[in-house]
Motif scaffolding. Structure first.
Motif, PDB file in Angstrom:
ATOM      1  N   MET A 161       0.854  -1.187   0.000  1.00  0.00           N
ATOM      2  CA  MET A 161       0.000   0.000   0.000  1.00  0.00           C
ATOM      3  C   MET A 161       0.898   1.248   0.000  1.00  0.00           C
ATOM      4  O   MET A 161       2.058   1.176   0.437  1.00  0.00           O
ATOM      5  N   SER A 218     -10.962   6.105  -3.659  1.00  0.00           N
ATOM      6  CA  SER A 218     -10.909   4.691  -4.043  1.00  0.00           C
ATOM      7  C   SER A 218      -9.495   4.181  -3.789  1.00  0.00           C
ATOM      8  O   SER A 218      -8.521   4.725  -4.320  1.00  0.00           O
ATOM      9  N   ILE A 219      -9.392   3.118  -2.967  1.00  0.00           N
ATOM     10  CA  ILE A 219      -8.091   2.606  -2.551  1.00  0.00           C
ATOM     11  C   ILE A 219      -8.050   1.107  -2.793  1.00  0.00           C
ATOM     12  O   ILE A 219      -8.996   0.371  -2.465  1.00  0.00           O
ATOM     13  N   ALA A 220      -6.940   0.640  -3.350  1.00  0.00           N
ATOM     14  CA  ALA A 220      -6.734  -0.803  -3.535  1.00  0.00           C
ATOM     15  C   ALA A 220      -6.316  -1.424  -2.212  1.00  0.00           C
ATOM     16  O   ALA A 220      -5.347  -0.966  -1.593  1.00  0.00           O
ATOM     17  N   GLN A 255     -14.577  -7.080   2.617  1.00  0.00           N
ATOM     18  CA  GLN A 255     -14.030  -6.546   1.389  1.00  0.00           C
ATOM     19  C   GLN A 255     -13.826  -7.683   0.388  1.00  0.00           C
ATOM     20  O   GLN A 255     -13.017  -8.572   0.628  1.00  0.00           O
ATOM     21  N   GLU A 294     -11.226  -6.282  -5.320  1.00  0.00           N
ATOM     22  CA  GLU A 294     -11.969  -5.052  -5.565  1.00  0.00           C
ATOM     23  C   GLU A 294     -11.378  -3.899  -4.752  1.00  0.00           C
ATOM     24  O   GLU A 294     -10.779  -4.102  -3.703  1.00  0.00           O
ATOM     25  N   ARG A 295     -11.588  -2.661  -5.233  1.00  0.00           N
ATOM     26  CA  ARG A 295     -11.091  -1.482  -4.548  1.00  0.00           C
ATOM     27  C   ARG A 295     -12.067  -1.061  -3.450  1.00  0.00           C
ATOM     28  O   ARG A 295     -13.279  -1.282  -3.539  1.00  0.00           O
ATOM     29  N   ASN A 332     -13.976   1.828  -1.614  1.00  0.00           N
ATOM     30  CA  ASN A 332     -14.442   3.165  -1.973  1.00  0.00           C
ATOM     31  C   ASN A 332     -15.147   3.811  -0.789  1.00  0.00           C
ATOM     32  O   ASN A 332     -15.899   3.147  -0.054  1.00  0.00           O
TER      33      ASN A 332
END
Length: 948
Positions: free
Chosen positions: A860, A896-898, A923, A927-928, A930
């Motif tokens: 990250m 939006s974060i991976a 999660q 998928e990201r 959001n």
């Protein structure tokens, strides 16, 4: 101390400026005005030009409420041949110049925030010359509510002009005086009285008054002297032949340097009228003046009258000529040699020190003149001068001023002269109160016996000229100038200084001390220093003796067995033969420590450790750690007891400790122009053992209080020498300067107050600046966000922050790297926003493990991230990740974060901030994540590992 309408202090520091240099170039008096208030000045010398210094730094232009604020300097440039100014500025500013003070020409403008544009701005003032005054103005450089107000850190000005010397006028005589020693003709009654003021060696004020007068016609220089001397009619003169040694008797001397001539002519005459004359010039032959001289002696003094033929001087006389003239008296009985124009410790044969005399036409009344008188100062501080003005002085036409200018002196050892800090002043002296019923044209001239008193300050050791100047009010032309030289050497005032490391001791076993000697080296040959520790009533306990071979001398006193109480240390300096030279004494107190103090330190990550355990400081300025605040998670209070009468005042520390918190003790007011290092040592040594003490708060916005980095380093070293177990903390509102504070503090911070004039990105920028400086300097960062609205403080304008904005400021500080928060102030949130601040206290404690212990998250982004105006950061602690995000964009955003596949569960803590009661969601892999954020909204998200 004078205080302006808004809070700032200026400092003027100078380096060489590339103006022309010449041995005959010096500088005149400068006058400073800001916000319609006068301010004393400080000067230093740079080659032959004067630079001037004011204590402290300045932030004069802050535009908080939409008001147009500015600062103006006014400099008197009469006679200047060149001038240049440089100003070190940052933030939003506009720089303008004027020769009238009414119409300004802008020379530089810039809009910026947060110290991003710090730099020197140069103004060449020569295009404005000649001028009586030059005005420099700095004002806010942006539109109202735009940009952050200007900060002024240094102003450097260098001005070239003729060297300062005594000035006078000599009038053509209508009828030549009779040379008989009687000074009762109109030629003398209308002449300016010129008093001798400076002792040749600048060690004493003249013991006896001497007054000269000058006049001229086409054929002669006329020269008169009145010499006070008791029993002058009984005095003996040994020189009776022409060119014999009249200077060994009571005598007066006149040195004449014609305009454009080579060298000078010297005439001396004793109290019986014997003359010695000579011509000093390259290849000059012997000279006979053919002067007519007469004297008269009485029981109170003697007078001399002389006529010197101009033909013997190879010169012509006409109005508007400028002659260089030296006027001196040798007073044999008092052993003094005094001068009308100061010779700065040199000899009479110094043409560069002669006064300047302008030839004018016949005077129909007594010519205006000023003379100066005051006793030789024996100590630093404020002194009173008498300015005596004679002749037709009219307040409507004339202006009187007093100046103090530092000069080098051969009478004082070089190491004891501080030309950078001797405190000169320049101020206009009011001649008299004006009658509102009298029109200017009807205002009568003052009598010939008038005088005014004026105060001046000497605050550093060295020599100085005290200068009284009488000018024509409209043109600024100098009519008369009188100068007196003074010296104050450290040997006179404080030949020996004993300094104790700390005036209070508790568990210490030794007490270090230092002895500084300010005595001529030749007196120290074979000298000895005896140091004695005794009880308060004088019973000796310990004594040492050593050679006083060098300074400073380090001493160490054993104090392990001393009982609580008061003690004295006395040092005596004796000469080679045992004669006493100087002595100094200091007291100290042994007290019982109130308990075991905490050991507080800062680790390499900037985390505060208390007895080795991590702690996140969270609290308020100007408020103690109350029981209610501690219950809400606020564990520190910065106590506002700024300058207690009793250094043992424990207010704040006991309260904080009893409530389960700790205190940051405010010691700022020991600086702020006081430079009270001794008082600071007393406060720290008395309270360093308090169990409730967390840190020392050394400086609050130091740039605005005159606390330079050099002074802060001195204070920091004094604190750490006494108390190495508690950190030192400073906070600024000029974050671009934090990089300067290396060695000044262990903790640094900034106090961004963005609402309403700026957006919340100011908090991010200032925290970034603090973190960057702390990384270089090896310091921690504790930020001070805005915990108030300007209306809460009595301002007519400016809204209060919303709850979301408070939260946004808090989260932004943490996102950008702060390890502690000390809100300003305590009282406003407690009265108006306490419910929300209680929630923020709990929120801060909830995220504390990540802030103090968290690291980067593999796969990250590391550190601060900025996505479409959303500032966010992730930390991992144990197997959980904290995501903290604040929307600073001013509009709604979708972040939006991976998320790596090893994490599955997302938790949004509720207002109660408990994981068990959090809103949770799984999660999906790949998928990201959001999240939607409204403007100023903050998100706290906890991401769990699949295995937890």
């Amino acid at each position: 101390m004078w205080k302006p309408a808004f809070h700032f202090v200026f400092v003027f520091l100078f380096g060489p400026l590339p103006l022309a240099t010449s041995s005959t170039v010096a500088v005149r008096t400068i006058r400073f005005l800001t916000d319609n208030g006068p301010q004393e000045q400080k000067y230093l010398w740079n080659h032959s030009s004067r630079n001037f210094v004011l204590e402290g730094w300045g932030k004069p232009v802050r535009n908080l409420d939409g008001e147009d604020q500015f600062v103006v300097w006014r400099f008197d440039l009469t006679g200047a041949t060149a001038a240049r100014a440089r100003i070190l500025l940052l933030n939003s500013y506009a720089l303008s110049v004027s020769s009238t003070g009414r119409v300004f020409q802008e020379v530089s403008r810039q809009v910026a925030t947060g110290g991003a544009n710090e730099g020197w701005k140069t103004v060449d003032l020569r295009p404005l010359l000649p001028a009586r005054h030059i005005y420099l103005k700095v004002e806010h450089g942006a539109d109202k509510q735009g940009g952050y107000g200007a900060c002024i850190f240094r102003v450097e000005v260098e001005i070239e002009s003729e060297p300062q010397r005594s000035l006078a006028r000599a009038a053509r005589v209508g009828a030549a005086p009779i040379i008989d020693g009687e000074l009762n003709e109109p030629a003398w009654q209308h002449a300016q009285p010129l008093a001798t003021l400076s002792d040749r060696f600048m060690k004493r004020i003249p013991a006896r008054q001497t007054t000269f007068r000058l006049a001229w016609d086409r054929d002669h220089w006329y020269f008169a002297a009145e010499c006070a001397q008791p029993a002058a009619d009984q005095a003996v003169a040994t020189a009776r032949q022409h060119d014999s040694a009249v200077y060994t008797d009571d005598c007066v001397e006149c040195f004449l340097a014609p305009p454009g001539g080579d060298g000078y002519f010297h005439l001396a005459a004793n109290l019986v009228g014997t003359v010695f004359d000579e011509h000093k010039a390259a290849g000059a032959d012997s000279w006979t003046s053919h002067a007519r001289v007469a004297t008269r002696r009485t029981s109170a003094g003697w007078t001399l009258e002389a006529a010197i033929p101009v033909s013997s001087l190879a010169a012509t006389m006409k109005a508007r000529q400028q002659w260089r003239i030296g006027l001196y008296r040798g007073d044999r009985e008092s052993g003094q040699y005094t001068a009308w124009s100061s010779i700065e410790g040199g000899g009479f044969h110094s043409p560069q020190h002669f006064g300047q005399v302008a030839l004018v036409e016949v005077a129909q009344e007594a010519q205006p003149a000023v003379n100066l008188s005051f006793p030789q100062p024996a100590a630093l501080g404020k002194h009173l001068a008498t300015l005596l003005y004679a002749g037709a002085v009219d307040p409507q036409q004339h202006e009187l001023s007093l100046d103090v200018v530092p000069i080098p002196s051969p009478a004082i050892p070089t190491g004891q002269q501080d030309l950078t800090q001797l405190n000169p002043i320049s101020k206009t002296i009011k001649l008299r109160d004006q009658d509102p019923n009298v029109t200017p044209s009807a205002s009568p001239p003052l009598s010939e016996e008038e005088f005014v008193k004026a105060a001046f300050t000497l605050d550093r050791f060295g020599a100085a000229h005290i200068i009284a100047t009488l000018r024509a009010r409209k043109s600024g032309e100098i009519i008369s100038r009188s100068m007196q030289s003074v010296t104050i050497s450290r040997e006179q005032v404080e030949p020996i200084k004993l300094t104790l490391r700390q005036p209070y001791v508790s568990t210490e076993t030794t007490l270090p001390a230092e002895v500084s000697l300010y005595i001529q080296e030749k007196k120290l040959l074979g000298a000895n220093l005896v140091a004695t520790l005794s009880t308060q009533d004088g019973k000796p306990l310990h004594s040492t003796k050593q050679a006083a071979a060098q300074t400073p001398i380090q001493l160490l006193f054993p104090i392990a067995g001393l009982s609580p109480g008061h003690y004295r240390i006395r040092v005596n300096l004796t000469g080679k033969s045992g004669q006493p030279l100087a002595t100094s004494e200091r007291s100290f107190t042994r007290y019982i420590a109130p308990g075991k103090p905490r050991s507080v330190s800062i680790d390499k990550r900037g985390v505060c450790l208390v007895d080795g355990q991590p702690m996140m400081p969270l609290g308020f300025m100007l408020g103690g750690a109350s029981m209610e605040a501690v219950a809400a998670g606020y564990n520190v209070g910065l106590w506002g007891c700024e300058y207690p009468q009793d250094p043992a005042d424990r207010a704040g520390t006991d309260t904080a400790l009893a409530n389960g918190g700790m205190a940051i003790l405010h010691v700022c007011n020991y600086l702020r122009g006081k430079d009270d290092i001794e008082g600071l040592r007393a406060r720290v040594s008395r309270l360093k053992n308090e169990p409730g003490l967390l840190a020392w708060y050394l400086a609050d916005e130091p740039e605005g209080h005159g606390d330079t980095p050099e002074l802060l380093r001195q204070a920091y070293r004094a604190i750490k020498a006494i108390d190495p177990h508690h950190p030192v903390y400073i906070c600024t509102n000029a974050p671009g300067n934090l990089i300067r504070y290396r060695g000044c503090a262990d903790i640094i911070g900034a106090d961004p107050y963005p609402i309403p004039g700026h957006d919340l990105k100011l908090v991010a920028a200032w925290t970034d600046a603090a973190v960057a400086a702390a990384k270089v300097n090896g310091q921690a960062v504790w930020m001070t966000p805005q915990g108030f609205g300007w209306k809460d403080l009595g301002s007519a304008q400016g809204r209060s922050p919303t709850n979301d904005e408070f939260t946004c400021m808090l989260a932004t500080c943490f996102i950008h790297g702060a390890k502690g928060i000390v809100w300003w102030p305590y009282s406003v949130p407690r009265q108006k926003y306490w419910k929300h601040f209680q929630w923020m206290g709990r929120a801060s404690r909830y995220i504390e493990p990540w802030i103090l212990h968290g690291g980067n998250v593999p796969d990250m982004p590391a550190g601060v991230q900025k996505t479409d105006g959303v500032h966010w950061r992730v930390w991992q602690h144990d197997d959980r990740v904290l995501l903290l995000a604040s929307n600073l964009s001013g509009k709604a955003q979708r972040l939006s974060i991976a998320i790596p596949d090893r994490f599955q569960r997302i938790a949004f803590p509720t207002r109660e901030l408990s994981d068990g009661e959090a809103t949770q969601a799984n999660q999906p892999a790949g998928e990201r994540f959001n999240i939607n954020l409204d403007p100023t909204q903050t998100a706290i998200v906890v991401i769990h590992s699949k295995n937890k």
